[in-house]
Design an enzyme around this catalytic site. Structure first.
Site, PDB file in Angstrom:
ATOM      1  CB  CYS A 126     -47.203 -15.855  -0.094  1.00  0.00           C
ATOM      2  SG  CYS A 126     -47.445 -16.110   1.528  1.00  0.00           S
ATOM      3  CB  CYS A 130     -50.097 -23.151   1.181  1.00  0.00           C
ATOM      4  SG  CYS A 130     -49.529 -22.381   2.817  1.00  0.00           S
ATOM      5  CB  CYS A 133     -51.918 -21.079  -2.091  1.00  0.00           C
ATOM      6  SG  CYS A 133     -51.918 -19.221  -2.238  1.00  0.00           S
ATOM      7  N   GLY A 180     -49.936 -12.898   0.321  1.00  0.00           N
ATOM      8  CA  GLY A 180     -49.083 -12.808   1.318  1.00  0.00           C
ATOM      9  C   GLY A 180     -49.393 -13.178   2.738  1.00  0.00           C
ATOM     10  CD  GLU A 181     -49.385 -15.268   7.495  1.00  0.00           C
ATOM     11  OE1 GLU A 181     -50.111 -16.159   6.882  1.00  0.00           O
ATOM     12  OE2 GLU A 181     -49.589 -14.777   8.680  1.00  0.00           O
ATOM     13  CB  SER A 214     -56.635 -14.618   6.626  1.00  0.00           C
ATOM     14  OG  SER A 214     -56.766 -15.966   6.344  1.00  0.00           O
ATOM     15  CB  SER A 237     -54.966 -20.755   6.465  1.00  0.00           C
ATOM     16  OG  SER A 237     -55.521 -19.408   6.180  1.00  0.00           O
ATOM     17  CG  LEU A 238     -56.636 -26.147  11.220  1.00  0.00           C
ATOM     18  CD1 LEU A 238     -55.358 -25.435  12.042  1.00  0.00           C
ATOM     19  CD2 LEU A 238     -57.592 -26.747  12.276  1.00  0.00           C
ATOM     20  CG  HIS A 239     -56.210 -25.156   4.737  1.00  0.00           C
ATOM     21  ND1 HIS A 239     -57.300 -24.619   4.330  1.00  0.00           N
ATOM     22  CD2 HIS A 239     -55.079 -23.848   4.738  1.00  0.00           C
ATOM     23  CE1 HIS A 239     -57.183 -23.325   4.100  1.00  0.00           C
ATOM     24  NE2 HIS A 239     -55.886 -23.101   4.157  1.00  0.00           N
ATOM     25  CG  ASN A 317     -61.381 -21.017  -5.505  1.00  0.00           C
ATOM     26  OD1 ASN A 317     -62.559 -21.108  -5.880  1.00  0.00           O
ATOM     27  ND2 ASN A 317     -61.149 -20.329  -4.481  1.00  0.00           N
ATOM     28  CB  CYS A 360     -59.894 -18.164  -1.509  1.00  0.00           C
ATOM     29  SG  CYS A 360     -60.910 -17.401  -0.382  1.00  0.00           S
TER      30      CYS A 360
HETATM   31  N1  SAH Z   1     -51.443 -16.046   4.103  1.00  0.00           N
HETATM   32  C1  SAH Z   1     -52.666 -15.868   4.596  1.00  0.00           C
HETATM   33  C2  SAH Z   1     -53.672 -15.141   3.962  1.00  0.00           C
HETATM   34  C3  SAH Z   1     -54.038 -15.589   2.523  1.00  0.00           C
HETATM   35  S1  SAH Z   1     -55.957 -15.862   2.895  1.00  0.00           S
HETATM   36  C4  SAH Z   1     -53.454 -17.065   5.021  1.00  0.00           C
HETATM   37  O1  SAH Z   1     -53.040 -18.182   4.429  1.00  0.00           O
HETATM   38  O2  SAH Z   1     -54.381 -17.282   5.749  1.00  0.00           O
HETATM   39  C5  SAH Z   1     -56.127 -16.800   1.625  1.00  0.00           C
HETATM   40  C6  SAH Z   1     -57.101 -18.098   2.084  1.00  0.00           C
HETATM   41  O3  SAH Z   1     -57.298 -18.642   0.913  1.00  0.00           O
HETATM   42  C7  SAH Z   1     -56.322 -18.780   3.090  1.00  0.00           C
HETATM   43  O4  SAH Z   1     -57.334 -19.422   3.850  1.00  0.00           O
HETATM   44  C8  SAH Z   1     -55.884 -19.927   2.059  1.00  0.00           C
HETATM   45  O5  SAH Z   1     -55.120 -20.970   2.699  1.00  0.00           O
HETATM   46  C9  SAH Z   1     -56.876 -20.218   1.233  1.00  0.00           C
HETATM   47  N2  SAH Z   1     -56.605 -20.623  -0.089  1.00  0.00           N
HETATM   48  C10 SAH Z   1     -55.455 -20.569  -0.709  1.00  0.00           C
HETATM   49  N3  SAH Z   1     -55.189 -21.228  -1.877  1.00  0.00           N
HETATM   50  C11 SAH Z   1     -56.532 -21.978  -1.952  1.00  0.00           C
HETATM   51  C12 SAH Z   1     -57.503 -22.341  -2.937  1.00  0.00           C
HETATM   52  N4  SAH Z   1     -56.613 -22.858  -4.195  1.00  0.00           N
HETATM   53  N5  SAH Z   1     -58.282 -22.580  -2.986  1.00  0.00           N
HETATM   54  C13 SAH Z   1     -59.160 -22.123  -1.903  1.00  0.00           C
HETATM   55  N6  SAH Z   1     -58.722 -21.529  -0.805  1.00  0.00           N
HETATM   56  C14 SAH Z   1     -57.077 -21.261  -0.884  1.00  0.00           C
END
Ligand code: SAH
Length: 372
Positions: A126, A130, A133, A180-181, A214, A237-239, A317, A360
């Site tokens: 990807c 982020c 991740c 991936g995105e 997503s 994925s806002l966060h 995670n 995730c």
């Molecule tokens: N690129 C897309 C698809 C990935 S989906 C996206 O970002 O939406 C995976 C999801 O898991 C996303 O919401 C991502 O932000 C979240 N994620 C990534 N790392 C994570 C982690 N360590 N713990 C929990 N969620 C995580």
């Protein structure tokens, strides 16, 4: 004489070989005619692939042997399993697979009492970087082809049907939440969505309601997806509800800000009639403060409206080398309570697959970490 810029004569990197699942109905028929066979053979082979979930031409016994040999060219092995790991009492199963060029990616199949969900990768690696991740730490290797995406679903659906999760189950949900995105591989992903949703012989016939894309929030691509006429669920994925923090957690926020992303999400909900999901990984002392819960609720109320949005909290995670943790339980409960008090519906996602790095954000397609 003017020398051509190098880019024009650079050799094109060969993508995966052509596959049935890359093609729409007309292209599939043309490909079969090109192989010297009558066009109706196209629907026959497609029915085997999309309805019986087989890519093995020897199993297609209603086809004459000569046709089978020729049609093998349309179902080349693209997604070859390397290792399978299971956890959660056999209800979560991660497959590390290899592409034609050695590229590695992962797919996760999850069984529930009433359904099965497959989590697919749309890219090997990807490029969104982020920091929390695991996939983001390895960079982008390449886009997956349409057929590489579809074949992940086809293989998972065959495995689920054949009892890989303990009891025979049907894949009713497909989530683009693997590596991936998806919106950075837009055209291949949209073609894959059509192959996943269309009924046989054109596709796997999985209801669009069960399909979720997503995204980190590529606002223009969200608008483009809304116009495709595919009523799939959008997850963003806002966060973080504020740009200052989101700029660091989801670096693409430097290009499309929180407000722009939420506005695109609202337009998506309005155009498709589907409620959008907001994903929020709760990270201890980073984005889990009560004031951020309140700001998140305010932003969602103002920009989308409580009827059209749902928040999915993801306990962080763990990933290798990261100093970040999930929030303590009482902090998570407080965050949920504040959203709910503001009228925003909210659920906490389970942490399926943690022990096998299948949850995730844990997919890294690192062979060393998946060797049993
Ligand atoms: N690129 C897309 C698809 C990935 S989906 C996206 O970002 O939406 C995976 C999801 O898991 C996303 O919401 C991502 O932000 C979240 N994620 C990534 N790392 C994570 C982690 N360590 N713990 C929990 N969620 C995580």
């Amino acid at each position: 004489m003017v020398a051509l810029p190098l880019v024009f004569d650079a050799p094109r990197r060969a993508g995966p070989p052509r596959h049935l699942a890359d093609l729409d109905t007309a292209e599939r028929r043309a490909a079969v005619v090109e192989l010297g066979l009558p066009a109706y053979r196209a629907d026959q082979v497609a029915r085997h692939y999309f309805a019986r979930l087989t890519a093995d031409v020897d199993a297609m016994t209603d086809l004459p042997a000569g046709a089978r040999r020729a049609l093998a060219e349309l179902v080349p092995p693209l997604v070859t399993p390397v290792t399978e790991q299971t956890c959660d009492d056999g209800t979560t199963r991660k497959t590390l697979w290899r592409g034609h060029d050695g590229t590695l990616a992962e797919t996760v199949l999850m069984g529930y009492p009433d359904r099965a969900t497959v989590c697919v990768s749309s890219q090997a690696g990807c490029g969104m970087v982020c920091p929390f991740c695991a996939t983001g730490q390895g960079g982008l290797q390449r886009n997956l082809s349409t057929a590489e995406i579809v074949d992940q679903v086809r293989q998972a659906a065959a495995a689920a049907r054949d009892g890989a999760l303990g009891v025979p189950s049907r894949v009713s949900n497909v989530v683009f939440m693997g590596m991936g995105e998806p919106l950075a591989n837009y055209q291949r992903v949209v073609r894959a969505l059509r192959r996943i949703i269309d009924p046989a012989p054109d596709g796997l016939g999985i209801s669009a309601r069960g399909v979720t894309v997503s995204t980190v929030g590529l606002a223009p691509a969200i608008d483009r997806l809304a116009a495709e006429g595919l009523p799939v669920t959008l997850a963003v994925s806002l966060h973080a509800p504020d740009d200052e923090l989101r700029d660091t957690l989801v670096p693409v926020n430097n290009r499309w800000k929180v407000a722009e992303v939420l506005d695109a999400a609202r337009r998506y909900a309005t155009t498709t009639g589907r409620r959008v999901s907001i994903e929020y990984a709760l990270i201890r002392d980073v984005n889990d403060q009560p004031w951020r819960a309140d700001l998140l609720a305010t932003m969602l109320r103002q920009r989308i409206g409580t009827k059209r949005v749902h928040v999915n909290l993801i306990p962080l995670n763990p990933t290798p080398g990261s100093q970040w943790d999930a929030s303590p339980r009482r902090v998570q409960d407080e965050f949920v309570a504040r959203l709910q008090a503001a009228g925003v519906t909210c659920t906490v996602r389970d942490t399926r697959g943690r022990e096998i790095a299948a949850a995730c954000g844990q997919l890294a397609a690192d062979r060393s970490s998946t060797t049993p």
